[in-house]
Scaffold this motif. Structure first.
Motif, PDB file in Angstrom:
ATOM      1  N   TRP A  23       0.813  -1.211   0.000  1.00  0.00           N
ATOM      2  CA  TRP A  23       0.000   0.000   0.000  1.00  0.00           C
ATOM      3  C   TRP A  23       0.850   1.266   0.000  1.00  0.00           C
ATOM      4  O   TRP A  23       0.430   2.305  -0.521  1.00  0.00           O
ATOM      5  N   ALA A  24       2.042   1.201   0.588  1.00  0.00           N
ATOM      6  CA  ALA A  24       2.904   2.383   0.586  1.00  0.00           C
ATOM      7  C   ALA A  24       3.279   2.791  -0.838  1.00  0.00           C
ATOM      8  O   ALA A  24       3.284   3.979  -1.186  1.00  0.00           O
ATOM      9  N   SER A  25       3.569   1.800  -1.688  1.00  0.00           N
ATOM     10  CA  SER A  25       3.881   2.085  -3.084  1.00  0.00           C
ATOM     11  C   SER A  25       2.661   2.654  -3.813  1.00  0.00           C
ATOM     12  O   SER A  25       2.786   3.566  -4.633  1.00  0.00           O
ATOM     13  N   VAL A  26       1.473   2.117  -3.523  1.00  0.00           N
ATOM     14  CA  VAL A  26       0.253   2.624  -4.160  1.00  0.00           C
ATOM     15  C   VAL A  26       0.000   4.076  -3.768  1.00  0.00           C
ATOM     16  O   VAL A  26      -0.369   4.914  -4.610  1.00  0.00           O
ATOM     17  N   MET A  27       0.189   4.409  -2.503  1.00  0.00           N
ATOM     18  CA  MET A  27      -0.026   5.783  -2.053  1.00  0.00           C
ATOM     19  C   MET A  27       0.983   6.734  -2.694  1.00  0.00           C
ATOM     20  O   MET A  27       0.642   7.872  -3.054  1.00  0.00           O
ATOM     21  N   ARG A  28       2.222   6.299  -2.847  1.00  0.00           N
ATOM     22  CA  ARG A  28       3.210   7.136  -3.533  1.00  0.00           C
ATOM     23  C   ARG A  28       2.838   7.337  -4.998  1.00  0.00           C
ATOM     24  O   ARG A  28       3.036   8.427  -5.561  1.00  0.00           O
ATOM     25  N   CYS A  29       2.292   6.302  -5.615  1.00  0.00           N
ATOM     26  CA  CYS A  29       1.851   6.419  -7.003  1.00  0.00           C
ATOM     27  C   CYS A  29       0.721   7.450  -7.127  1.00  0.00           C
ATOM     28  O   CYS A  29       0.708   8.265  -8.067  1.00  0.00           O
ATOM     29  N   TRP A  48       4.965   5.078 -14.692  1.00  0.00           N
ATOM     30  CA  TRP A  48       4.759   3.668 -15.043  1.00  0.00           C
ATOM     31  C   TRP A  48       6.004   2.836 -14.712  1.00  0.00           C
ATOM     32  O   TRP A  48       5.899   1.733 -14.175  1.00  0.00           O
ATOM     33  N   TRP A  49       7.187   3.362 -15.032  1.00  0.00           N
ATOM     34  CA  TRP A  49       8.410   2.618 -14.787  1.00  0.00           C
ATOM     35  C   TRP A  49       8.678   2.453 -13.289  1.00  0.00           C
ATOM     36  O   TRP A  49       9.208   1.421 -12.848  1.00  0.00           O
ATOM     37  N   THR A  50       8.302   3.433 -12.499  1.00  0.00           N
ATOM     38  CA  THR A  50       8.581   3.386 -11.067  1.00  0.00           C
ATOM     39  C   THR A  50       7.622   2.476 -10.323  1.00  0.00           C
ATOM     40  O   THR A  50       8.021   1.761  -9.390  1.00  0.00           O
ATOM     41  N   PHE A  51       6.343   2.449 -10.722  1.00  0.00           N
ATOM     42  CA  PHE A  51       5.340   1.752  -9.927  1.00  0.00           C
ATOM     43  C   PHE A  51       4.665   0.579 -10.651  1.00  0.00           C
ATOM     44  O   PHE A  51       3.828  -0.099 -10.047  1.00  0.00           O
ATOM     45  N   ASP A  52       5.007   0.326 -11.908  1.00  0.00           N
ATOM     46  CA  ASP A  52       4.308  -0.734 -12.634  1.00  0.00           C
ATOM     47  C   ASP A  52       5.289  -1.675 -13.338  1.00  0.00           C
ATOM     48  O   ASP A  52       5.478  -2.822 -12.933  1.00  0.00           O
ATOM     49  N   ARG A  53       5.877  -1.214 -14.429  1.00  0.00           N
ATOM     50  CA  ARG A  53       6.857  -1.962 -15.227  1.00  0.00           C
ATOM     51  C   ARG A  53       6.305  -3.229 -15.870  1.00  0.00           C
ATOM     52  O   ARG A  53       7.055  -4.165 -16.150  1.00  0.00           O
ATOM     53  N   SER A  54       5.021  -3.311 -16.085  1.00  0.00           N
ATOM     54  CA  SER A  54       4.434  -4.493 -16.728  1.00  0.00           C
ATOM     55  C   SER A  54       3.980  -4.134 -18.138  1.00  0.00           C
ATOM     56  O   SER A  54       3.569  -3.005 -18.416  1.00  0.00           O
ATOM     57  N   ARG A  55       4.060  -5.117 -19.027  1.00  0.00           N
ATOM     58  CA  ARG A  55       3.605  -4.883 -20.398  1.00  0.00           C
ATOM     59  C   ARG A  55       2.107  -4.649 -20.456  1.00  0.00           C
ATOM     60  O   ARG A  55       1.628  -3.815 -21.239  1.00  0.00           O
ATOM     61  N   SER A  56       1.369  -5.387 -19.624  1.00  0.00           N
ATOM     62  CA  SER A  56      -0.085  -5.191 -19.595  1.00  0.00           C
ATOM     63  C   SER A  56      -0.438  -3.796 -19.087  1.00  0.00           C
ATOM     64  O   SER A  56      -1.359  -3.154 -19.601  1.00  0.00           O
ATOM     65  N   GLY A  57       0.299  -3.310 -18.082  1.00  0.00           N
ATOM     66  CA  GLY A  57       0.041  -1.968 -17.583  1.00  0.00           C
ATOM     67  C   GLY A  57       0.327  -0.899 -18.622  1.00  0.00           C
ATOM     68  O   GLY A  57      -0.434   0.064 -18.763  1.00  0.00           O
ATOM     69  N   LEU A  58       1.414  -1.066 -19.377  1.00  0.00           N
ATOM     70  CA  LEU A  58       1.748  -0.110 -20.430  1.00  0.00           C
ATOM     71  C   LEU A  58       0.704  -0.132 -21.548  1.00  0.00           C
ATOM     72  O   LEU A  58       0.247   0.924 -22.009  1.00  0.00           O
TER      73      LEU A  58
END
Length: 260
Positions: free
Chosen positions: A135-141, A175-185
């Motif tokens: 959740w900490a990463s989600v809040m930063r996002c 996206w690169w900091t909090f996701d990095r997935s092909r599906s997310g992109l």
């Protein structure tokens, strides 16, 4: 006489053996039917329990995502209105944050759809997203997304192209900091494209307008906002799905332990 009695004895013995075998086969068939019916009832009960649990989890996640999307829409839209980036006709302005009445429910519905779609696509592709799942990463996002939207309204550049390139770099960095997935992109790009088309349609029909449009009827940096918003809401949806799945597994272990 012995030859007459011997066939009679063998005939009666054979009849008794046939009757016993029929009784045994009938009993076995009945027991097998009872076992199958019990198994079917257990399977149907387990399926209904799983379906109801998943249904409740889906409704809870949808409500949370709707509330988050509506709240972010009110806050971010207020910023755009205060900076005279977005202009609504006076007859559609409501009292809540001086925004149009339809903005919160539309953005809340879009957030619910996007937030549920991200974990569904991950499951369909067989690529569970595990990068920074807390959740900490989600809040930063969320904080970075609000900052990108804030920059779109407050940063002054020589032209809109420089602002658009800056926001595009910030969105890809999010996206690169909090996701990095092909599906997310892929989903982020798709959401940005579809949302931009819908916005062009709304502005063309006079629902609202942008000051100093440079990309047909809108600002050129708007797809960057939609992309970063899709990634942010997708991370929230993934985290909610992971929490729901973990809660379901914990309940299953407790029930199995109590039954044993």
């Amino acid at each position: 006489m012995p030859r007459l009695e011997e066939p009679c004895w063998s005939c009666s013995c054979a009849r008794s053996i046939d009757q016993e075998s029929k009784k045994l086969s009938t009993c076995l068939t009945r027991r097998a039917g009872e076992a199958m019916s019990s198994l079917n009832s257990l399977l149907s009960l387990a399926y209904s329990t799983l379906a109801s649990s998943q249904g409740r989890s889906l409704i809870r996640r949808s409500l949370v995502l709707f509330a988050v999307g509506a709240f972010l829409a009110l806050v971010l839209n207020l910023l755009q209105i205060q900076r005279n980036v977005t202009l609504f006709p006076e007859e559609v302005i409501a009292t809540i944050f001086s925004s149009a009445w339809w903005v919160p429910p539309c953005c809340g519905t879009a957030a619910a759809v996007v937030g549920l779609l991200y974990p569904c696509i991950d499951s369909h592709l067989g690529e569970p997203h595990k990068f920074k799942r807390e959740w900490a990463s989600v809040m930063r996002c969320i904080a970075v997304f609000v900052g990108i939207n804030h920059a779109s309204a407050k940063l002054d550049f020589a032209n809109n192209v420089q602002l658009s390139l800056t926001l595009a770099a910030l969105s890809l960095g999010l996206w690169w900091t909090f996701d990095r997935s092909r599906s997310g992109l892929g989903l982020g790009i798709t959401i940005a494209f579809l949302a931009t088309l819908i916005t062009q349609f709304l502005v063309y029909n006079g629902v609202y307008q942008y000051t100093s449009p440079d990309f047909l009827y809108i600002r050129s940096w708007l797809p960057c906002i939609f992309f970063s918003g899709g990634v942010t809401v997708g991370n929230i949806g993934r985290q909610l799905a992971m929490v729901s799945y973990s809660t379901y597994l914990t309940k299953e272990k407790i029930e199995v332990g109590l039954s044993n």
